[in-house]
Design a protein around this motif. Structure first.
Motif, PDB file in Angstrom:
ATOM      1  N   SER A  51       0.872  -1.079   0.223  1.00 29.04           N
ATOM      2  CA  SER A  51      -0.072   0.061  -0.159  1.00 29.04           C
ATOM      3  C   SER A  51       0.821   1.307   0.217  1.00 29.04           C
ATOM      4  O   SER A  51       0.405   2.453  -0.111  1.00 29.04           O
ATOM      5  N   LYS A  52       2.195   1.089   0.186  1.00 30.46           N
ATOM      6  CA  LYS A  52       3.143   2.120   0.251  1.00 30.46           C
ATOM      7  C   LYS A  52       3.989   1.928  -1.129  1.00 30.46           C
ATOM      8  O   LYS A  52       4.280   0.912  -1.221  1.00 30.46           O
ATOM      9  N   PRO A  53       4.774   3.227  -1.315  1.00 35.75           N
ATOM     10  CA  PRO A  53       5.950   3.279  -2.357  1.00 35.75           C
ATOM     11  C   PRO A  53       6.869   2.520  -1.727  1.00 35.75           C
ATOM     12  O   PRO A  53       7.448   2.170  -0.540  1.00 35.75           O
ATOM     13  N   ILE A  54       7.492   1.662  -2.678  1.00 29.91           N
ATOM     14  CA  ILE A  54       8.607   0.697  -2.164  1.00 29.91           C
ATOM     15  C   ILE A  54       9.916   1.078  -3.045  1.00 29.91           C
ATOM     16  O   ILE A  54       9.674   1.184  -4.541  1.00 29.91           O
ATOM     17  N   LYS A  55      10.965   0.930  -2.532  1.00 26.14           N
ATOM     18  CA  LYS A  55      12.338   1.248  -3.247  1.00 26.14           C
ATOM     19  C   LYS A  55      12.819   0.187  -4.015  1.00 26.14           C
ATOM     20  O   LYS A  55      12.843  -1.013  -3.336  1.00 26.14           O
ATOM     21  N   LEU A  56      13.149   0.519  -5.348  1.00 22.78           N
ATOM     22  CA  LEU A  56      13.805  -0.588  -5.914  1.00 22.78           C
ATOM     23  C   LEU A  56      15.286  -0.423  -6.338  1.00 22.78           C
ATOM     24  O   LEU A  56      15.672   0.738  -6.647  1.00 22.78           O
ATOM     25  N   ASP A  57      16.066  -1.396  -6.143  1.00 19.69           N
ATOM     26  CA  ASP A  57      17.544  -1.601  -6.434  1.00 19.69           C
ATOM     27  C   ASP A  57      17.827  -2.549  -7.636  1.00 19.69           C
ATOM     28  O   ASP A  57      17.419  -3.642  -7.380  1.00 19.69           O
ATOM     29  N   ALA A  58      18.119  -1.878  -8.806  1.00 19.23           N
ATOM     30  CA  ALA A  58      18.658  -2.748  -9.801  1.00 19.23           C
ATOM     31  C   ALA A  58      20.135  -2.735  -9.853  1.00 19.23           C
ATOM     32  O   ALA A  58      20.837  -1.856  -9.976  1.00 19.23           O
ATOM     33  N   HIS A  59      20.565  -4.124  -9.747  1.00 16.95           N
ATOM     34  CA  HIS A  59      22.090  -4.227  -9.640  1.00 16.95           C
ATOM     35  C   HIS A  59      22.829  -4.237 -10.969  1.00 16.95           C
ATOM     36  O   HIS A  59      23.221  -5.427 -11.574  1.00 16.95           O
ATOM     37  N   THR A  60      22.766  -3.331 -11.626  1.00 16.94           N
ATOM     38  CA  THR A  60      23.407  -3.345 -13.124  1.00 16.94           C
ATOM     39  C   THR A  60      23.749  -1.967 -13.220  1.00 16.94           C
ATOM     40  O   THR A  60      23.104  -1.000 -12.934  1.00 16.94           O
ATOM     41  N   ASP A  61      24.573  -1.643 -14.297  1.00 18.81           N
ATOM     42  CA  ASP A  61      24.848  -0.484 -14.952  1.00 18.81           C
ATOM     43  C   ASP A  61      24.068  -0.163 -16.024  1.00 18.81           C
ATOM     44  O   ASP A  61      24.010   0.876 -16.516  1.00 18.81           O
ATOM     45  N   ASN A  62      23.670  -1.098 -16.789  1.00 12.42           N
ATOM     46  CA  ASN A  62      23.064  -1.004 -17.915  1.00 12.42           C
ATOM     47  C   ASN A  62      21.408  -1.270 -17.805  1.00 12.42           C
ATOM     48  O   ASN A  62      21.095  -2.401 -18.350  1.00 12.42           O
ATOM     49  N   ALA A  63      20.529  -0.323 -17.262  1.00 12.40           N
ATOM     50  CA  ALA A  63      19.268  -0.833 -17.009  1.00 12.40           C
ATOM     51  C   ALA A  63      18.271   0.018 -17.445  1.00 12.40           C
ATOM     52  O   ALA A  63      16.986  -0.005 -17.298  1.00 12.40           O
ATOM     53  N   ASP A  64      18.599   0.712 -18.594  1.00 14.75           N
ATOM     54  CA  ASP A  64      17.812   1.567 -19.376  1.00 14.75           C
ATOM     55  C   ASP A  64      16.575   1.094 -19.921  1.00 14.75           C
ATOM     56  O   ASP A  64      15.442   1.475 -19.951  1.00 14.75           O
ATOM     57  N   ALA A  65      16.564  -0.216 -20.576  1.00 16.06           N
ATOM     58  CA  ALA A  65      15.660  -1.211 -20.991  1.00 16.06           C
ATOM     59  C   ALA A  65      14.571  -1.495 -20.005  1.00 16.06           C
ATOM     60  O   ALA A  65      13.449  -1.356 -20.284  1.00 16.06           O
ATOM     61  N   PHE A  66      15.247  -1.948 -18.927  1.00 11.46           N
ATOM     62  CA  PHE A  66      14.401  -2.521 -17.804  1.00 11.46           C
ATOM     63  C   PHE A  66      13.801  -1.299 -17.198  1.00 11.46           C
ATOM     64  O   PHE A  66      12.261  -1.498 -17.017  1.00 11.46           O
ATOM     65  N   PHE A  67      14.174  -0.089 -16.978  1.00  9.26           N
ATOM     66  CA  PHE A  67      13.434   0.967 -16.313  1.00  9.26           C
ATOM     67  C   PHE A  67      12.366   1.502 -17.325  1.00  9.26           C
ATOM     68  O   PHE A  67      11.261   1.808 -17.199  1.00  9.26           O
ATOM     69  N   ALA A  68      12.640   1.399 -18.800  1.00  4.38           N
ATOM     70  CA  ALA A  68      11.542   1.838 -19.771  1.00  4.38           C
ATOM     71  C   ALA A  68      10.547   0.951 -19.480  1.00  4.38           C
ATOM     72  O   ALA A  68       9.238   1.167 -19.845  1.00  4.38           O
ATOM     73  N   GLU A  69      10.731  -0.488 -19.356  1.00  3.62           N
ATOM     74  CA  GLU A  69       9.720  -1.298 -19.414  1.00  3.62           C
ATOM     75  C   GLU A  69       8.812  -1.327 -17.971  1.00  3.62           C
ATOM     76  O   GLU A  69       7.600  -1.657 -18.193  1.00  3.62           O
ATOM     77  N   ILE A  70       9.354  -0.942 -16.780  1.00  2.00           N
ATOM     78  CA  ILE A  70       8.486  -0.635 -15.663  1.00  2.00           C
ATOM     79  C   ILE A  70       8.190   0.639 -15.454  1.00  2.00           C
ATOM     80  O   ILE A  70       7.633   1.044 -14.527  1.00  2.00           O
ATOM     81  N   LYS A  71       7.883   1.517 -16.317  1.00  2.00           N
ATOM     82  CA  LYS A  71       7.931   3.014 -16.283  1.00  2.00           C
ATOM     83  C   LYS A  71       6.592   3.260 -15.663  1.00  2.00           C
ATOM     84  O   LYS A  71       6.312   4.072 -14.982  1.00  2.00           O
ATOM     85  N   ASP A  72       5.408   2.342 -15.903  1.00  2.00           N
ATOM     86  CA  ASP A  72       4.143   2.570 -15.316  1.00  2.00           C
ATOM     87  C   ASP A  72       4.184   2.448 -13.930  1.00  2.00           C
ATOM     88  O   ASP A  72       3.249   2.993 -13.265  1.00  2.00           O
ATOM     89  N   PHE A  73       5.102   1.704 -13.251  1.00  2.00           N
ATOM     90  CA  PHE A  73       5.196   1.502 -11.767  1.00  2.00           C
ATOM     91  C   PHE A  73       5.690   2.627 -11.074  1.00  2.00           C
ATOM     92  O   PHE A  73       5.938   2.575  -9.965  1.00  2.00           O
ATOM     93  N   ILE A  74       6.887   3.239 -11.541  1.00  2.00           N
ATOM     94  CA  ILE A  74       7.727   4.179 -10.980  1.00  2.00           C
ATOM     95  C   ILE A  74       6.982   5.531 -10.691  1.00  2.00           C
ATOM     96  O   ILE A  74       6.153   5.878 -11.417  1.00  2.00           O
ATOM     97  N   VAL A  75       7.223   5.898  -9.444  1.00  2.00           N
ATOM     98  CA  VAL A  75       6.645   6.967  -8.813  1.00  2.00           C
ATOM     99  C   VAL A  75       7.655   8.136  -8.778  1.00  2.00           C
ATOM    100  O   VAL A  75       8.884   7.928  -8.468  1.00  2.00           O
ATOM    101  N   GLU A  76       7.138   9.144  -9.386  1.00  2.00           N
ATOM    102  CA  GLU A  76       8.190  10.393  -9.472  1.00  2.00           C
ATOM    103  C   GLU A  76       8.422  11.235  -8.213  1.00  2.00           C
ATOM    104  O   GLU A  76       7.369  11.273  -7.388  1.00  2.00           O
TER     105      GLU A  76
END
Length: 76
Positions: A51-76
């Motif tokens: 029910s609360k925002p959750i911090k996500l840590d992606a353990h990679t330096d090349n996560a652009d495609a990943f973040f583009a795919e999960i953009k609907d879940f990202i809170v600004e």
């Protein structure tokens, strides 16, 4: 490592999110308070307070495609 804050509002959001994260070969952790769980674990996610925002840590330096795919879940 790159970090963002996400929000998973429904059970379908959790299922979609886990399926998306599972396609990538790097580790992704979700941190809520003092708990850190594997983002590829649907049971782990349901053990968190979604029910609360959750911090996500992606353990990679090349996560652009990943973040583009999960953009609907990202809170600004």
């Amino acid at each position: 490592m790159k970090s963002v804050t996400i929000r998973l509002n429904t059970i379908n959001d959790v299922k979609t999110f886990v399926n998306t994260v599972g396609k990538y070969d790097f580790d992704v952790d979700l941190i809520s308070g003092r708990y850190a769980i594997d983002a590829k674990s649907i049971m782990g996610i349901f053990s968190l307070d979604i029910s609360k925002p959750i911090k996500l840590d992606a353990h990679t330096d090349n996560a652009d495609a990943f973040f583009a795919e999960i953009k609907d879940f990202i809170v600004e």
